[in-house]
Design a protein around this motif. Structure first.
Motif, mmCIF file in Angstrom:
data_model
loop_
_atom_site.group_PDB
_atom_site.id
_atom_site.type_symbol
_atom_site.label_atom_id
_atom_site.label_comp_id
_atom_site.label_asym_id
_atom_site.label_seq_id
_atom_site.Cartn_x
_atom_site.Cartn_y
_atom_site.Cartn_z
ATOM 1 N N ASP A 153 0.817 -1.215 0.000
ATOM 2 C CA ASP A 153 0.000 0.000 0.000
ATOM 3 C C ASP A 153 0.850 1.265 0.000
ATOM 4 O O ASP A 153 0.515 2.262 -0.643
ATOM 5 N N VAL A 154 1.959 1.254 0.737
ATOM 6 C CA VAL A 154 2.790 2.463 0.820
ATOM 7 C C VAL A 154 3.324 2.828 -0.557
ATOM 8 O O VAL A 154 3.278 3.999 -0.977
ATOM 9 N N TYR A 155 3.854 1.807 -1.283
ATOM 10 C CA TYR A 155 4.374 2.077 -2.628
ATOM 11 C C TYR A 155 3.251 2.457 -3.602
ATOM 12 O O TYR A 155 3.448 3.276 -4.503
ATOM 13 N N ALA A 156 2.091 1.819 -3.428
ATOM 14 C CA ALA A 156 0.966 2.138 -4.316
ATOM 15 C C ALA A 156 0.575 3.610 -4.170
ATOM 16 O O ALA A 156 0.360 4.325 -5.159
ATOM 17 N N ARG A 157 0.472 4.107 -2.910
ATOM 18 C CA ARG A 157 0.131 5.517 -2.712
ATOM 19 C C ARG A 157 1.187 6.433 -3.325
ATOM 20 O O ARG A 157 0.876 7.467 -3.940
ATOM 21 N N GLY A 158 2.468 6.052 -3.157
ATOM 22 C CA GLY A 158 3.533 6.871 -3.723
ATOM 23 C C GLY A 158 3.477 6.931 -5.238
ATOM 24 O O GLY A 158 3.663 7.996 -5.845
ATOM 25 N N HIS A 159 3.220 5.779 -5.884
ATOM 26 C CA HIS A 159 3.115 5.761 -7.348
ATOM 27 C C HIS A 159 1.928 6.597 -7.827
ATOM 28 O O HIS A 159 2.019 7.303 -8.854
ATOM 29 N N ILE A 160 0.792 6.510 -7.090
ATOM 30 C CA ILE A 160 -0.389 7.296 -7.489
ATOM 31 C C ILE A 160 -0.068 8.792 -7.446
ATOM 32 O O ILE A 160 -0.387 9.543 -8.377
ATOM 33 N N ARG A 161 0.588 9.222 -6.354
ATOM 34 C CA ARG A 161 0.941 10.643 -6.253
ATOM 35 C C ARG A 161 1.897 11.051 -7.379
ATOM 36 O O ARG A 161 1.725 12.101 -7.997
ATOM 37 N N THR A 162 2.915 10.211 -7.644
ATOM 38 C CA THR A 162 3.906 10.555 -8.665
ATOM 39 C C THR A 162 3.272 10.655 -10.047
ATOM 40 O O THR A 162 3.522 11.608 -10.804
ATOM 41 N N LEU A 163 2.446 9.659 -10.397
ATOM 42 C CA LEU A 163 1.824 9.670 -11.724
ATOM 43 C C LEU A 163 0.815 10.812 -11.857
ATOM 44 O O LEU A 163 0.697 11.439 -12.915
ATOM 45 N N ALA A 164 0.066 11.095 -10.773
ATOM 46 C CA ALA A 164 -0.926 12.173 -10.828
ATOM 47 C C ALA A 164 -0.235 13.515 -11.083
ATOM 48 O O ALA A 164 -0.695 14.331 -11.902
ATOM 49 N N ARG A 165 0.863 13.773 -10.382
ATOM 50 C CA ARG A 165 1.575 15.041 -10.600
ATOM 51 C C ARG A 165 2.143 15.113 -12.014
ATOM 52 O O ARG A 165 2.185 16.186 -12.626
ATOM 53 N N ALA A 166 2.606 13.943 -12.544
ATOM 54 C CA ALA A 166 3.219 13.938 -13.873
ATOM 55 C C ALA A 166 2.196 14.250 -14.967
ATOM 56 O O ALA A 166 2.550 14.833 -16.002
ATOM 57 N N VAL A 167 0.915 13.861 -14.745
ATOM 58 C CA VAL A 167 -0.089 14.110 -15.785
ATOM 59 C C VAL A 167 -0.923 15.352 -15.479
ATOM 60 O O VAL A 167 -1.882 15.652 -16.180
ATOM 61 N N GLY A 168 -0.588 16.065 -14.384
ATOM 62 C CA GLY A 168 -1.228 17.335 -14.096
ATOM 63 C C GLY A 168 -2.554 17.238 -13.403
ATOM 64 O O GLY A 168 -3.440 18.066 -13.633
ATOM 65 N N THR A 169 -2.754 16.240 -12.518
ATOM 66 C CA THR A 169 -4.005 16.128 -11.772
ATOM 67 C C THR A 169 -3.710 16.083 -10.286
ATOM 68 O O THR A 169 -2.593 15.775 -9.863
ATOM 69 N N ASP A 170 -4.706 16.421 -9.466
ATOM 70 C CA ASP A 170 -4.528 16.471 -8.018
ATOM 71 C C ASP A 170 -4.415 15.046 -7.464
ATOM 72 O O ASP A 170 -5.331 14.229 -7.634
ATOM 73 N N PRO A 171 -3.352 14.702 -6.765
ATOM 74 C CA PRO A 171 -3.184 13.318 -6.288
ATOM 75 C C PRO A 171 -4.001 12.982 -5.048
ATOM 76 O O PRO A 171 -4.321 11.816 -4.817
ATOM 77 N N GLU A 172 -4.328 13.966 -4.211
ATOM 78 C CA GLU A 172 -4.926 13.647 -2.907
ATOM 79 C C GLU A 172 -6.284 12.964 -3.012
ATOM 80 O O GLU A 172 -6.558 12.011 -2.277
ATOM 81 N N PRO A 173 -7.229 13.425 -3.909
ATOM 82 C CA PRO A 173 -8.500 12.676 -4.029
ATOM 83 C C PRO A 173 -8.274 11.220 -4.468
ATOM 84 O O PRO A 173 -8.979 10.308 -4.023
ATOM 85 N N LEU A 174 -7.248 11.005 -5.327
ATOM 86 C CA LEU A 174 -6.972 9.628 -5.785
ATOM 87 C C LEU A 174 -6.424 8.781 -4.637
ATOM 88 O O LEU A 174 -6.778 7.603 -4.487
ATOM 89 N N VAL A 175 -5.561 9.368 -3.810
ATOM 90 C CA VAL A 175 -5.017 8.625 -2.662
ATOM 91 C C VAL A 175 -6.129 8.312 -1.671
ATOM 92 O O VAL A 175 -6.207 7.201 -1.116
ATOM 93 N N SER A 176 -7.028 9.287 -1.431
ATOM 94 C CA SER A 176 -8.154 9.033 -0.519
ATOM 95 C C SER A 176 -9.058 7.942 -1.066
ATOM 96 O O SER A 176 -9.568 7.089 -0.315
ATOM 97 N N GLN A 177 -9.288 7.963 -2.385
ATOM 98 C CA GLN A 177 -10.097 6.903 -3.005
ATOM 99 C C GLN A 177 -9.414 5.546 -2.838
ATOM 100 O O GLN A 177 -10.074 4.532 -2.573
ATOM 101 N N TYR A 178 -8.092 5.516 -2.991
ATOM 102 C CA TYR A 178 -7.360 4.247 -2.824
ATOM 103 C C TYR A 178 -7.522 3.736 -1.393
ATOM 104 O O TYR A 178 -7.774 2.541 -1.172
ATOM 105 N N ASP A 179 -7.395 4.646 -0.390
ATOM 106 C CA ASP A 179 -7.536 4.218 1.005
ATOM 107 C C ASP A 179 -8.938 3.687 1.274
ATOM 108 O O ASP A 179 -9.113 2.702 1.999
ATOM 109 N N ALA A 180 -9.953 4.340 0.681
ATOM 110 C CA ALA A 180 -11.327 3.893 0.890
ATOM 111 C C ALA A 180 -11.572 2.531 0.273
ATOM 112 O O ALA A 180 -12.333 1.714 0.803
ATOM 113 N N GLU A 181 -10.938 2.264 -0.855
ATOM 114 C CA GLU A 181 -11.166 0.996 -1.558
ATOM 115 C C GLU A 181 -10.274 -0.133 -1.040
ATOM 116 O O GLU A 181 -10.538 -1.304 -1.312
#
Length: 263
Positions: A57-85
């Motif tokens: 999970d730790v690496y998954a959250r890190g990859h989500i943040r890295t990819l989100a910033r690279a494509v120009g989208t906010d990472p925090e809603p995606l990380v929260s969605q990952y934690d919820a799921e």
């Protein structure tokens, strides 16, 4: 691209959001991998919502943040969605047990004076006992089969150690009358010889080199086989056998108690 306005049940998946944002930014998977150092297979897996290749999970959250910033989208809603799921973030470790464990480890270990005193008493008693028994060694009897004390003087006895014959002329001359004694001397050359007692037990089987001698003794009979009888001098019961054997001649002989006689 933002997912904050979607209802929870209708919002797109994390991988779908990242993939659409990448396409909208005009970037390929290879370009994203090169800029983020996230390997291409992992980028593909995340865009397909497969987080098993992230390594936890730790690496998954890190990859989500890295990819989100690279494509120009906010990472925090995606990380929260990952934690919820995926069961949410791990609960923080309580501070009190950690402090308690640290406090316990930091206490110095006190020496066990009781054990040390017991060990010292045992050592003193052992030393006194050893000194006492060592001083009384002269009266100790060695049991049969035990190892004798090499420092104690051995009592002298008149009993002979071993009545086995010694291969010498003096021993042959003093051969006992109640046994048959045979001496072989390879005076003229080497010879193979074999010797057995009256029960057929093999006493010797081998080569007798020139200058060597062998003596055999039995209470009833000694049987001989001489490979080169011409090289052998025979003494039976203290007397030399005068038979003239030819060189290379094989002889089978038997001797018993009394005067030498070929059997």
């Amino acid at each position: 691209m933002s997912i904050g306005n979607f209802p929870e049940n209708d919002r797109p998946s994390i991988g779908r959001v990242l993939q659409q944002a990448r396409i909208a930014a005009g970037l390929t998977v290879e370009e994203i991998s090169s800029s983020t150092r996230v390997r291409i297979p992992i980028v593909h897996a995340i865009e397909e919502d497969d987080f098993s290749r992230c390594g936890g999970d730790v690496y998954a959250r890190g990859h989500i943040r890295t990819l989100a910033r690279a494509v120009g989208t906010d990472p925090e809603p995606l990380v929260s969605q990952y934690d919820a799921e995926h069961g949410g973030r791990p609960a923080p470790t309580p501070a009190a047990p950690l402090f308690e464990a640290e406090r316990i480890r930091s206490e110095p270990r006190r020496p066990n004076w009781t054990a040390a005193m017991v060990a010292a008493i045992v050592a003193v008693v052992g030393f006194v006992g050893f000194t006492f028994f060592k001083g009384d060694d002269s009266s100790t009897t060695v049991a049969e089969g035990s190892t004798p004390n090499t420092k104690s003087p051995k009592p002298k006895t008149d009993k002979p150690v071993d009545p086995k014959p010694v291969p010498s002329d003096s021993a042959i001359a003093a051969a006992p009358g109640d046994k048959v004694t045979v001496k072989l001397s390879a005076s003229q050359g080497k010879s193979w010889i074999s010797a057995k007692d009256h029960n057929g037990r093999l006493l010797f089987d081998g080569l007798l080199l020139q200058g060597q001698s062998k003596t055999f003794q039995d209470k009833e009979r000694v049987d001989l086989v001489l490979g080169d009888a011409g090289s052998i001098e025979l003494f039976v019961n203290g007397k030399k056998v005068e038979d003239k054997f030819q060189p290379g001649q094989v002889e089978r002989l038997s001797y018993t108690k009394g005067d030498p006689a070929v059997g």
